[in-house]
Enzyme design. Structure first.
Site, PDB file in Angstrom:
ATOM      1  N   ASP A  37      -7.971   1.324   8.204  1.00  0.00           N
ATOM      2  CA  ASP A  37      -8.179   0.022   8.821  1.00  0.00           C
ATOM      3  C   ASP A  37      -7.966   0.112  10.319  1.00  0.00           C
ATOM      4  O   ASP A  37      -6.880   0.486  10.781  1.00  0.00           O
ATOM      5  CB  ASP A  37      -7.205  -1.008   8.237  1.00  0.00           C
ATOM      6  CG  ASP A  37      -7.540  -1.366   6.799  1.00  0.00           C
ATOM      7  OD1 ASP A  37      -8.677  -1.801   6.559  1.00  0.00           O
ATOM      8  OD2 ASP A  37      -6.671  -1.216   5.930  1.00  0.00           O
ATOM      9  N   ASP A 178     -11.814  -4.501  -1.491  1.00  0.00           N
ATOM     10  CA  ASP A 178     -10.682  -4.350  -0.578  1.00  0.00           C
ATOM     11  C   ASP A 178      -9.795  -5.583  -0.667  1.00  0.00           C
ATOM     12  O   ASP A 178     -10.198  -6.668  -0.247  1.00  0.00           O
ATOM     13  CB  ASP A 178     -11.195  -4.170   0.854  1.00  0.00           C
ATOM     14  CG  ASP A 178     -10.080  -3.827   1.835  1.00  0.00           C
ATOM     15  OD1 ASP A 178      -8.908  -3.759   1.416  1.00  0.00           O
ATOM     16  OD2 ASP A 178     -10.389  -3.631   3.031  1.00  0.00           O
TER      17      ASP A 178
END
Length: 238
Positions: A37, A178
């Site tokens: 991320d 996710d």
């Protein structure tokens, strides 16, 4: 990303940063790939990993690395990610629709898989004009920015729509989930049509203090869900 039936990627923002090298050795042996991320503190109010982090760990791992660009200007981050040696780059649909084709062409031209990520409140129709060009569609089942959020059940319909549209149009993208992927959500996500899963705190790192044992538990919990879903599908087709 491997093309087996289901892949489990590890969200590295949830790992123990005091023990990165040893944890990567275990994850490389046990799991299917890595999810990195990258946040700019603007698109979402957090800052986690970076292209430099991806570059630093690349020599230590061979499994695929997926970069999730939670950034307002994803084009600023493409070259650093490409140079870091990642395998897939997934900007957010909400940030690229003014130059989506140019962005995707640039990613593909660098030999990387093209991903696109949708926030929970963003409709699938927002990206319908370029679904034929993407390799992976990441559907967020929590709002962006922070680990440990509660699963948003309305996203199951979006997953079903993504699967149905792929079958109808003959698209090739995989559906990656996710957010809050764990033993409580695997079955419903699989039944909705998810292909691949990102695990973090609830799905992996909190399962056992020993990471290798946590990986084994994670895979066992996932396989149990797969077996249940496949069992019901077989019964329905009998």
């Amino acid at each position: 990303m491997e093309t087996k039936k289901h892949n489990i990627l590890v969200s590295l923002m949830c790992m123990d940063f005091l023990d990165i090298k040893e944890q990567l050795k275990i994850l490389e042996e046990e799991m299917d790939g890595y999810h990195i991320d990258i946040m700019d503190g603007h698109f979402c109010k957090n800052i986690t990993l970076s292209p430099d982090f991806a570059k630093a760990i690349r020599p230590a791992v061979k499994k695929p690395m997926d970069v999730h660009l939670m950034t307002t200007n994803p084009s600023d981050w493409l070259d650093p990610c490409i140079e870091a040696g990642v395998d897939m780059i997934s900007p957010h649909a909400e940030t690229i629709n003014t130059n989506a084709y140019r962005t995707m062409q640039y990613i593909a031209g660098a030999g990387k898989k093209v991903g696109i990520t949708l926030n929970p409140a963003t409709a699938l129709s927002y990206i319908e004009h370029y679904l034929n060009r993407i390799d992976v569609m990441t559907i967020m089942t929590v709002d962006v920015g922070f680990a440990g959020q509660k699963f948003i059940p309305e996203m199951l319909d979006k997953i079903r729509q993504a699967k149905a549209l792929r079958e109808e149009k003959g698209y090739h993208y995989r559906i990656l989930i996710d957010g809050s992927c764990n033993k409580n959500t695997y079955e419903m996500l699989l039944e909705a049509g998810a292909d691949d899963f990102i695990v973090g705190g609830s799905g992996l790192f909190s399962l056992h203090e020993d990471l290798r044992e946590a990986c084994k538990l994670c895979k066992a919990q996932f396989q149990e869900a797969v077996s249940k879903v496949e069992g019901r599908e077989s019964a329905n087709h009998a």
